[in-house]
Design an enzyme around this catalytic site. Sequence first.
Site, PDB file in Angstrom:
ATOM      1  CB  CYS A   1      -0.981   0.091   1.409  1.00 51.89           C
ATOM      2  SG  CYS A   1      -2.031  -1.277   1.375  1.00 51.89           S
ATOM      3  CG  ASP A   2       3.184   4.958  -1.103  1.00 52.33           C
ATOM      4  OD1 ASP A   2       4.167   4.512  -0.262  1.00 52.33           O
ATOM      5  OD2 ASP A   2       2.709   6.054  -1.568  1.00 52.33           O
TER       6      ASP A   2
END
Length: 206
Positions: free
Chosen positions: A76-77
């Site tokens: 995730c980012d």
Amino acid sequence: MRTDNGPRLILASASPARLQLLRAAGFDPSVQVSGVDESVVRTDDAYEMCLALARMKAQAVAATLPSDPGVLVLGCDSVLAFDGQILGKPANAEEAASRWRAMRGRSGVLHTGHHLTDLTSGKQAEDVGATVVHFADLTDDEIDAYVSSGEPLHVAGSFTIDGLGGVFVERIEGDHGNVVGLSLPLFRRLLMTFGVSVPQLWITRD
């Protein structure tokens, strides 16, 4: 509930907020930080950037692991799209303060990219969550105090919604978890593309 033979989840992120979200939802992921160089991704599109970074993180971790049946790697980012700019983590306190002086009383869109890789099949699924965030009209003293706390220096957009910064968020339009750093409904949809249901990943509770 998950058994020893059920799917296992690895979170390719150092974010304690993402880990806490997953644990609160009944998951028990192991954590392996990717260590990728985020500066190599260059784009003016927040959607493309957060998704590319999430993909890089998941794939970097997956590349270090054996082809273990039932192992899923989640990367995730998050980035904030504000006033035509993409805001990740600030370089220093001065940049964080400058951002807040520009953001106060206005709104931005927090994008979080999610990428899921199945180590056995190599199958991949990904998507982006987007949530509109409306910021309070902070005073200069509030900005200085918040930046001095150190919290804005370690997060995308220079704010949190689940920490000290939560009091400075007037309202949001969309998924709260997405602003924290991981959309649980989006994660569920990614799992479903692999034929995996959420209860298969829940930890067993005595």
